[in-house]
Scaffold this active site. Structure first.
Site, PDB file in Angstrom:
ATOM      1  N   HIS A   1      -8.935   3.626  -2.403  1.00 52.31           N
ATOM      2  CA  HIS A   1      -7.579   3.140  -2.167  1.00 52.31           C
ATOM      3  C   HIS A   1      -7.116   2.178  -3.264  1.00 52.31           C
ATOM      4  O   HIS A   1      -6.988   0.973  -3.035  1.00 52.31           O
ATOM      5  CB  HIS A   1      -7.524   2.466  -0.792  1.00 52.31           C
ATOM      6  CG  HIS A   1      -6.188   1.985  -0.365  1.00 52.31           C
ATOM      7  ND1 HIS A   1      -4.998   2.564  -0.802  1.00 52.31           N
ATOM      8  CD2 HIS A   1      -5.811   0.958   0.469  1.00 52.31           C
ATOM      9  CE1 HIS A   1      -3.976   1.923  -0.257  1.00 52.31           C
ATOM     10  NE2 HIS A   1      -4.436   0.945   0.502  1.00 52.31           N
TER      11      HIS A   1
ATOM     12  N   CYS B   1       0.809  -1.230   0.000  1.00 51.56           N
ATOM     13  CA  CYS B   1       0.000   0.000   0.000  1.00 51.56           C
ATOM     14  C   CYS B   1       0.839   1.277   0.000  1.00 51.56           C
ATOM     15  O   CYS B   1       0.311   2.367  -0.217  1.00 51.56           O
ATOM     16  CB  CYS B   1      -0.943   0.005   1.188  1.00 51.56           C
ATOM     17  SG  CYS B   1      -2.115  -1.357   1.198  1.00 51.56           S
TER      18      CYS B   1
ATOM     19  N   CYS C   1     -13.732   1.438   6.789  1.00 48.50           N
ATOM     20  CA  CYS C   1     -12.753   0.636   6.063  1.00 48.50           C
ATOM     21  C   CYS C   1     -12.587   1.176   4.651  1.00 48.50           C
ATOM     22  O   CYS C   1     -13.578   1.521   3.992  1.00 48.50           O
ATOM     23  CB  CYS C   1     -13.216  -0.813   5.971  1.00 48.50           C
ATOM     24  SG  CYS C   1     -13.559  -1.601   7.567  1.00 48.50           S
ATOM     25  N   SER C   2     -11.355   1.247   4.170  1.00 52.10           N
ATOM     26  CA  SER C   2     -11.137   1.713   2.800  1.00 52.10           C
ATOM     27  C   SER C   2     -11.616   0.649   1.818  1.00 52.10           C
ATOM     28  O   SER C   2     -11.474  -0.545   2.065  1.00 52.10           O
ATOM     29  CB  SER C   2      -9.657   2.020   2.571  1.00 52.10           C
ATOM     30  OG  SER C   2      -8.860   0.866   2.790  1.00 52.10           O
TER      31      SER C   2
END
Length: 398
Positions: free
Chosen positions: A347, A81, A216-217
């Site tokens: 994301h 990430c 939550c992404s």
């Protein structure tokens, strides 16, 4: 030698399969916007680090060939990430090391719907061979292993530990989601642009207690890019009005502290985030008190709270109170994630760190429109990936 961001661009972050486009289409859009913003043509670009996690080898070349066929070196970057910020760091190093005067950093991701598997950025669920097996082992030893998505599970367990140790409440965790969803209302690039109350976030479907879906992404498709140049390039091409200085940048990886405590708080990146922030502050000659606007890695609401503490915005254990006080939104001490953050903006792994840089660049130039942080002169980006890497970047507008 100093380095500057003189152009940024990104696509709208979207739910996977929303549009019929390929990763190279995203890259062409984001990269083209960044070049146009800088007033730079692709044939002036000398090197191109390209970040992504889910596409095959040399996908970076396939993507940037949409911008031109000039034969310049293209580097394919994968750091989970933290991939986007890693590509930006490579671009900065090429410039500050005197190797290049103009570098394009690009990141993109075309993802599948649903939660990420347990095998790290490459997908797959074999936790025994996963590059994050050691991290999940820390979790399993203390909390066991359940059937919920692994990343939500390890961060959810970090939240439980924080709650048990410091009295952090579920409402404080939900306040992070409420703030970031509220911020995204004014961001046309955000995957979600709906505001929710704390009560609505608490009432959403639980992913892994105490984290609900709206904390939550999501998985996302998207791309972002930045043109990084030297001081002499700025002077030669009259780009001072576009230039935002990369005042400092630091990357750290896991240390013994990440695993020794047996805590999920440490396993998900607390120690490496603290160290990256310390190094970045020292190199910039600035501290968190000098920062106006922050884009940080809120992959889950708890990680925003943990990052407040790692960046020195509050004492350990006080992050829940900090967000609840309004100190991290408009009218407070800092504005954190004016873009909506990962939770609401989205994301796409390879693009996230560069999207943070784009957002901060717009604020420091005064170009962020209705979400503009008034008088912003110093911005900080925090991008983290399990496995692990933490990148902290300090940007400054002189």
């Amino acid at each position: 030698m100093k380095s500057y961001i003189v152009g940024v661009g990104m696509t709208k972050f979207e739910k996977p399969e929303t549009r019929e486009w390929q990763y190279w289409d995203m890259a062409r859009e984001a990269g083209g916007k960044a070049l146009e913003d800088a007033g730079v043509s692709y044939d002036q670009v000398e090197q191109v680090p390209v970040g992504y996690c889910f596409q095959p080898s040399t996908a970076g070349q396939r993507a940037v060939y949409e911008l031109g066929l000039t034969g310049v070196p293209v580097y394919n970057v994968n750091n989970n990430c933290a991939t986007g910020a890693t590509a930006l760091m490579m671009a900065r190093q090429f410039v500050e090391g005197g190797l290049s005067d103009c570098v394009l950093a690009l990141g993109f991701e075309k993802m599948a719907r649903g939660s990420l598997g347990g095998g790290g950025s490459g997908g797959g669920g074999d936790l025994k061979t996963s590059p994050v097996a050691r991290h999940y082992g820390v979790m399993a030893a203390r909390h066991g292993f359940e059937a919920t998505p692994p990343t939500a599970q390890i961060f959810g367990n970090a939240a439980r530990e924080h709650m048990e140790k410091y009295g952090t409440t579920e409402a404080q965790l939900a306040a992070v989601g409420a703030k970031n969803h509220r911020h995204s209302v004014n961001n046309p690039y955000a995957q979600f642009q709906d505001a929710y109350s704390v009560d609505e976030i608490l009432a959403a479907r639980t992913v892994h207690r105490p984290l609900t879906k709206l904390q939550c992404s999501p998985t996302s498709d998207g791309s972002a890019a930045a043109v990084v140049v030297s001081e002499r390039f700025v002077e030669r091409h009259g780009l001072a009005d576009r230039a935002v200085e990369i005042a400092a940048q630091a990357m750290t990886t896991d240390t013994a502290e990440s695993f020794a405590s047996g805590s999920c708080v440490d396993a998900v990146g607390g120690p490496m985030s603290r160290e990256a922030a310390r190094q970045a502050y020292e190199r910039a000659g600035l501290g968190i008190a000098d920062v106006d606007v922050v884009e940080l890695h809120d992959c889950f609401s708890i990680n925003e709270l943990l990052t407040y503490e790692a960046l020195g915005m509050c004492a350990p254990g006080d992050s829940g109170k900090l967000v609840e006080s309004g100190a991290t939104t408009y009218g407070g001490r800092w504005v954190v994630n004016p873009s909506g953050g990962l939770i609401s903006k989205g994301h796409p792994l390879g693009a996230t760190g560069l999207a943070q840089a784009a957002e901060l660049t717009w604020h420091l130039r005064g170009e962020a429109g209705p979400r503009q942080v008034p008088g912003a002169r110093v911005g900080l980006a925090h991008n983290i990936g399990l496995g692990g890497a933490a990148v902290v970047t300090v940007l400054r507008r002189l």
